[in-house]
Motif scaffolding. Structure first.
Motif, PDB file in Angstrom:
ATOM      1  N   ILE A   1       0.869  -1.165   0.000  1.00 13.58           N
ATOM      2  CA  ILE A   1       0.000   0.000   0.000  1.00 13.58           C
ATOM      3  C   ILE A   1       0.911   1.222   0.000  1.00 13.58           C
ATOM      4  O   ILE A   1       1.777   1.348   0.866  1.00 13.58           O
ATOM      5  CB  ILE A   1      -0.911   0.041   1.245  1.00 13.58           C
ATOM      6  CG1 ILE A   1      -1.612  -1.283   1.445  1.00 13.58           C
ATOM      7  CG2 ILE A   1      -1.849   1.239   1.179  1.00 13.58           C
ATOM      8  CD1 ILE A   1      -2.874  -1.519   0.757  1.00 13.58           C
TER       9      ILE A   1
ATOM     10  N   GLN B   1       1.090   5.410  -0.013  1.00 14.47           N
ATOM     11  CA  GLN B   1       0.391   6.679   0.175  1.00 14.47           C
ATOM     12  C   GLN B   1       0.947   7.688  -0.823  1.00 14.47           C
ATOM     13  O   GLN B   1       2.152   7.749  -1.046  1.00 14.47           O
ATOM     14  CB  GLN B   1       0.598   7.188   1.596  1.00 14.47           C
ATOM     15  CG  GLN B   1      -0.149   8.456   1.896  1.00 14.47           C
ATOM     16  CD  GLN B   1       0.023   8.889   3.346  1.00 14.47           C
ATOM     17  OE1 GLN B   1       0.209   8.068   4.229  1.00 14.47           O
ATOM     18  NE2 GLN B   1      -0.028  10.178   3.577  1.00 14.47           N
TER      19      GLN B   1
ATOM     20  N   TYR C   1      -4.394   6.320  -1.575  1.00  8.03           N
ATOM     21  CA  TYR C   1      -3.611   5.117  -1.302  1.00  8.03           C
ATOM     22  C   TYR C   1      -3.649   4.237  -2.527  1.00  8.03           C
ATOM     23  O   TYR C   1      -4.716   3.917  -3.039  1.00  8.03           O
ATOM     24  CB  TYR C   1      -4.174   4.388  -0.075  1.00  8.03           C
ATOM     25  CG  TYR C   1      -4.034   5.231   1.166  1.00  8.03           C
ATOM     26  CD1 TYR C   1      -2.863   5.197   1.909  1.00  8.03           C
ATOM     27  CD2 TYR C   1      -5.050   6.086   1.555  1.00  8.03           C
ATOM     28  CE1 TYR C   1      -2.719   6.001   3.032  1.00  8.03           C
ATOM     29  CE2 TYR C   1      -4.909   6.890   2.676  1.00  8.03           C
ATOM     30  CZ  TYR C   1      -3.744   6.843   3.405  1.00  8.03           C
ATOM     31  OH  TYR C   1      -3.595   7.644   4.505  1.00  8.03           O
TER      32      TYR C   1
END
Length: 65
Positions: A22, A24, A33
């Motif tokens: 993941i 950001q 995200y």
């Protein structure tokens, strides 16, 4: 995590054993995200994954770590 679950169920053959990352990012002042799938031995393997995922209705593009 929800997107990972949804996609991995819809394309279990593609996501089996895949690494989940993941990331950001800031896009136009908003935090988003990005779900990344990896890792692949080569750019060709990543491109093949993306092609197969797109064929199942997903959105994908190869990216370097």
């Amino acid at each position: 995590l929800t997107e990972w679950t949804r996609h991995s169920k819809a394309a279990a053959d593609l996501f089996a054993g895949a690494e989940r990352v993941i990331q950001q990012a800031d896009v136009n002042g908003k935090t988003v995200y990005r779900l990344r799938v990896g890792s692949f031995a080569s750019k060709e393997d990543a491109t093949a994954f993306c092609s197969a995922f797109k064929a199942k209705g997903g959105n994908c593009y190869p990216a370097a770590k």
